[in-house]
Design an enzyme around this catalytic site. Structure first.
Site, PDB file in Angstrom:
ATOM      1  N   ASN A 207      -0.871  -6.419   3.238  1.00 49.71           N
ATOM      2  CA  ASN A 207      -2.196  -6.376   3.859  1.00 49.71           C
ATOM      3  C   ASN A 207      -2.113  -6.920   5.305  1.00 49.71           C
ATOM      4  O   ASN A 207      -1.008  -7.111   5.825  1.00 49.71           O
ATOM      5  CB  ASN A 207      -3.170  -7.222   3.016  1.00 49.71           C
TER       6      ASN A 207
ATOM      7  N   ASN B  93      -9.272  -6.695  12.557  1.00 49.31           N
ATOM      8  CA  ASN B  93     -10.554  -6.420  11.902  1.00 49.31           C
ATOM      9  C   ASN B  93     -11.034  -7.605  11.092  1.00 49.31           C
ATOM     10  O   ASN B  93     -10.248  -8.438  10.633  1.00 49.31           O
ATOM     11  CB  ASN B  93     -10.466  -5.154  11.033  1.00 49.31           C
TER      12      ASN B  93
ATOM     13  N   SER C  48      -7.040  -9.626   1.196  1.00 46.04           N
ATOM     14  CA  SER C  48      -7.803  -9.466   2.442  1.00 46.04           C
ATOM     15  C   SER C  48      -8.250 -10.839   2.937  1.00 46.04           C
ATOM     16  O   SER C  48      -8.740 -11.654   2.149  1.00 46.04           O
ATOM     17  CB  SER C  48      -9.033  -8.596   2.204  1.00 46.04           C
TER      18      SER C  48
ATOM     19  N   LYS D 270     -13.097   4.219   3.210  1.00 44.53           N
ATOM     20  CA  LYS D 270     -13.606   3.212   2.263  1.00 44.53           C
ATOM     21  C   LYS D 270     -14.428   3.828   1.137  1.00 44.53           C
ATOM     22  O   LYS D 270     -14.419   3.342   0.020  1.00 44.53           O
ATOM     23  CB  LYS D 270     -14.456   2.186   3.016  1.00 44.53           C
TER      24      LYS D 270
ATOM     25  N   ASN E  99     -10.768 -11.339   4.869  1.00 43.78           N
ATOM     26  CA  ASN E  99     -12.150 -11.285   5.370  1.00 43.78           C
ATOM     27  C   ASN E  99     -13.229 -11.511   4.317  1.00 43.78           C
ATOM     28  O   ASN E  99     -14.401 -11.323   4.585  1.00 43.78           O
ATOM     29  CB  ASN E  99     -12.375  -9.947   6.077  1.00 43.78           C
ATOM     30  N   THR E 100     -12.812 -11.890   3.116  1.00 47.14           N
ATOM     31  CA  THR E 100     -13.772 -12.293   2.079  1.00 47.14           C
ATOM     32  C   THR E 100     -13.403 -13.728   1.731  1.00 47.14           C
ATOM     33  O   THR E 100     -12.277 -13.995   1.292  1.00 47.14           O
ATOM     34  CB  THR E 100     -13.665 -11.376   0.845  1.00 47.14           C
TER      35      THR E 100
ATOM     36  N   MET F  41     -13.818  -6.882   8.790  1.00 49.13           N
ATOM     37  CA  MET F  41     -14.888  -6.055   8.224  1.00 49.13           C
ATOM     38  C   MET F  41     -15.554  -6.668   7.002  1.00 49.13           C
ATOM     39  O   MET F  41     -16.774  -6.623   6.870  1.00 49.13           O
ATOM     40  CB  MET F  41     -14.327  -4.687   7.864  1.00 49.13           C
ATOM     41  N   GLY F  42     -14.747  -7.183   6.072  1.00 54.59           N
ATOM     42  CA  GLY F  42     -15.345  -7.804   4.880  1.00 54.59           C
ATOM     43  C   GLY F  42     -15.870  -6.809   3.856  1.00 54.59           C
ATOM     44  O   GLY F  42     -16.958  -6.989   3.308  1.00 54.59           O
ATOM     45  N   PHE F  43     -15.126  -5.754   3.596  1.00 56.38           N
ATOM     46  CA  PHE F  43     -15.434  -4.762   2.550  1.00 56.38           C
ATOM     47  C   PHE F  43     -16.814  -4.105   2.658  1.00 56.38           C
ATOM     48  O   PHE F  43     -17.573  -4.065   1.674  1.00 56.38           O
ATOM     49  CB  PHE F  43     -15.334  -5.393   1.142  1.00 56.38           C
TER      50      PHE F  43
ATOM     51  N   ASN G  44      -8.711   1.252  -4.271  1.00 56.43           N
ATOM     52  CA  ASN G  44      -8.534  -0.172  -3.961  1.00 56.43           C
ATOM     53  C   ASN G  44      -9.835  -0.894  -4.326  1.00 56.43           C
ATOM     54  O   ASN G  44     -10.917  -0.502  -3.890  1.00 56.43           O
ATOM     55  CB  ASN G  44      -8.222  -0.264  -2.459  1.00 56.43           C
TER      56      ASN G  44
ATOM     57  N   LYS H 235      -1.855  -5.705  -4.256  1.00 54.60           N
ATOM     58  CA  LYS H 235      -1.619  -5.696  -2.802  1.00 54.60           C
ATOM     59  C   LYS H 235      -1.376  -7.127  -2.323  1.00 54.60           C
ATOM     60  O   LYS H 235      -2.183  -8.022  -2.568  1.00 54.60           O
ATOM     61  CB  LYS H 235      -2.813  -5.072  -2.067  1.00 54.60           C
TER      62      LYS H 235
HETATM   63  C1  LIG Z   1      -9.995  -1.759  10.319  1.00 56.00           C
HETATM   64  C2  LIG Z   1      -9.198  -2.063   9.093  1.00 56.00           C
HETATM   65  C3  LIG Z   1      -9.830  -2.120   7.861  1.00 56.00           C
HETATM   66  C4  LIG Z   1      -9.082  -2.406   6.717  1.00 56.00           C
HETATM   67  N1  LIG Z   1      -9.716  -2.458   5.511  1.00 56.00           N
HETATM   68  C5  LIG Z   1      -8.993  -2.696   4.394  1.00 56.00           C
HETATM   69  C6  LIG Z   1      -9.625  -2.703   3.121  1.00 56.00           C
HETATM   70  O1  LIG Z   1     -10.816  -2.454   2.975  1.00 56.00           O
HETATM   71  N2  LIG Z   1      -8.841  -2.969   2.039  1.00 56.00           N
HETATM   72  C7  LIG Z   1      -7.497  -3.213   2.130  1.00 56.00           C
HETATM   73  O2  LIG Z   1      -6.822  -3.449   1.127  1.00 56.00           O
HETATM   74  N3  LIG Z   1      -6.870  -3.201   3.337  1.00 56.00           N
HETATM   75  C8  LIG Z   1      -7.583  -2.936   4.450  1.00 56.00           C
HETATM   76  N4  LIG Z   1      -6.945  -2.918   5.663  1.00 56.00           N
HETATM   77  C9  LIG Z   1      -5.489  -3.190   5.718  1.00 56.00           C
HETATM   78  C10 LIG Z   1      -4.673  -1.899   5.680  1.00 56.00           C
HETATM   79  O3  LIG Z   1      -4.838  -1.226   4.462  1.00 56.00           O
HETATM   80  C11 LIG Z   1      -3.180  -2.164   5.894  1.00 56.00           C
HETATM   81  O4  LIG Z   1      -2.681  -2.883   4.780  1.00 56.00           O
HETATM   82  C12 LIG Z   1      -2.892  -2.971   7.157  1.00 56.00           C
HETATM   83  O5  LIG Z   1      -3.702  -2.513   8.223  1.00 56.00           O
HETATM   84  C13 LIG Z   1      -1.427  -2.847   7.574  1.00 56.00           C
HETATM   85  O6  LIG Z   1      -1.078  -1.521   7.864  1.00 56.00           O
HETATM   86  P1  LIG Z   1      -0.974  -0.944   9.368  1.00 56.00           P
HETATM   87  O7  LIG Z   1      -0.110  -1.874  10.132  1.00 56.00           O
HETATM   88  O8  LIG Z   1      -0.441   0.440   9.184  1.00 56.00           O
HETATM   89  O9  LIG Z   1      -2.379  -0.925   9.922  1.00 56.00           O
HETATM   90  C14 LIG Z   1      -7.679  -2.638   6.813  1.00 56.00           C
HETATM   91  C15 LIG Z   1      -7.054  -2.555   8.063  1.00 56.00           C
HETATM   92  C16 LIG Z   1      -7.786  -2.264   9.187  1.00 56.00           C
HETATM   93  C17 LIG Z   1      -7.085  -2.174  10.517  1.00 56.00           C
END
Ligand SMILES: Cc1cc2nc3c(=O)[nH]c(=O)nc-3n(C[C@H](O)[C@H](O)[C@H](O)COP(=O)(O)O)c2cc1C
Length: 342
Positions: free
Chosen positions: A244, A105, A171, A60, A173-174, A107-109, A135, A215
């Site tokens: 996402n 997750n 996302s 991040k 989470n926001t 997390m919420g950025f 991002n 995205k």
């Molecule tokens: C713990 C966690 C945190 C993430 N944080 C972000 C984020 O900050 N910004 C974002 O665009 N995507 C975030 N993602 C989404 C990933 O970038 C990705 O698009 C999503 O996990 C699908 O890919 P995967 O199946 O390979 O995990 C997050 C995913 C996970 C699991």
């Protein structure tokens, strides 16, 4: 040996997440920096030594880039970065299901803010070993009507260190963020970003504006996807990341009902959206970048997404379940995988 034992899976998801950067930075310091070359790819003025990178959220704050380069990532996406630093959501924000190969997750950025990330990127070896996407998102307290101002603030702070911006309005989470991706809101939201990118000088590596990638959420309908693509094309957005995390897809999983699901459950919908996007764009995809993310869990999955027509592929969950040497595993098998450009 370490790869077979997967010691990172003995730790709780939170602990593994906390200590991962320490491992990566130590690894990056002691191993010579190398790039893994397989299926090299060039887009605009960017050279990718291979088409497999890390997805948003993995790094991040751009704190482990040398480590990712050493491990062989073909490109790196950092963030989500917001203009001002902010903490994550409270309570439980991360979980995984080993049996289902799924990650959850909420997390919420959490991030240290655009200025910190800009400093991190400026301190890196120049030119970058492989491209770095940034991002960008909005701070939690910024109202949706003013969201574009946060994205523009990030673009200004990071414009001379990013090889591309990923506009994250997908996302879950926001609160309210995904409303911006709705076709009726998208044009109004994106227009000022595109205008700012043209006003905001050239990029780190050329005199053109930094490319803007959008995205996309896996939860939009196929009809909404078409509208999102039309609006983005109209505004000359440079590409798309599909997809996402999902607010659904938790059948048989013991995850909370909010937050976003990643990993294997996402694979089917992520592939559908990739196919729909390529089919719908047809000739109009020329010069654009299509990045596939979501449920890519094995080297075979990486090659499948490339054969389906993705230019680049990203992983997050695969790193949780396979570990950080995934890039090397994929590179080793790429030589044996027929039909891959190289
Ligand atoms: C713990 C966690 C945190 C993430 N944080 C972000 C984020 O900050 N910004 C974002 O665009 N995507 C975030 N993602 C989404 C990933 O970038 C990705 O698009 C999503 O996990 C699908 O890919 P995967 O199946 O390979 O995990 C997050 C995913 C996970 C699991």
């Amino acid at each position: 040996m370490v790869e077979r034992l997967k010691p990172w899976l003995w730790l709780s998801p939170q602990v593994a997440h906390k200590w991962g950067p320490l491992f990566l930075n130590t690894y990056g310091r002691f191993k010579p920096l190398q790039t893994l070359t397989w299926s090299p790819f060039a887009w605009r003025d960017l050279d990718f030594t291979n088409p497999l990178g890390i997805a948003g959220g993995v790094d991040k704050n751009a704190e482990c880039i040398d480590g990712w380069w050493t491990l062989g990532a073909g490109f790196i996406e950092v963030g989500t970065v917001t203009p001002r630093p902010q903490d994550g959501n409270g309570g439980k924000i991360l979980d995984r299901d080993k049996r289902a190969h799924a990650v959850w997750n909420k997390m919420g950025f959490p991030n240290r803010g655009a200025e910190f990330v800009a400093r991190q990127l400026k301190g890196l070896y120049q030119p970058h070993f492989t491209p770095i996407f940034v991002n960008i998102g909005k701070n939690r307290e910024t109202k949706l009507e003013a969201a574009h101002e946060d994205y523009i603030a990030c673009m200004k702070a990071l414009g001379d260190s990013a090889d591309a911006f990923v506009i994250n309005i997908s996302s879950p989470n926001t609160e309210g963020l995904r409303e911006l991706l709705q076709p009726e809101n998208l044009q109004r939201f994106l227009e000022p970003l595109v205008k700012a990118s043209h006003e905001n000088m050239g990029s780190r590596s050329s005199d053109q504006p930094v490319p803007l990638l959008l995205k996309v959420s896996p939860d939009i309908t196929n009809e909404e996807l078409k509208k999102v693509l039309d609006i983005s094309l109209n505004l000359n957005i440079d590409g798309w990341i599909l997809t996402n995390t999902s607010i659904g897809m938790r059948e048989g999983l013991r995850f909370p009902s909010d937050g976003g699901v990643s990993g294997l459950p996402l694979a089917k919908r992520s592939k559908e959206l990739l196919t729909h996007t390529i089919d719908y764009l047809g000739e109009r995809r020329k010069g654009k970048l299509i990045v596939s993310s979501g449920g890519v869990m094995s080297p075979t999955d990486v090659f499948e997404r490339l054969r389906m027509g993705a230019n680049l592929v990203q992983v997050y969950s695969a790193l949780v379940f396979n570990g950080p040497f995934f890039f090397r595993q994929v590179a080793d098998q790429a030589d044996l995988s027929p039909g891959l450009k190289g």
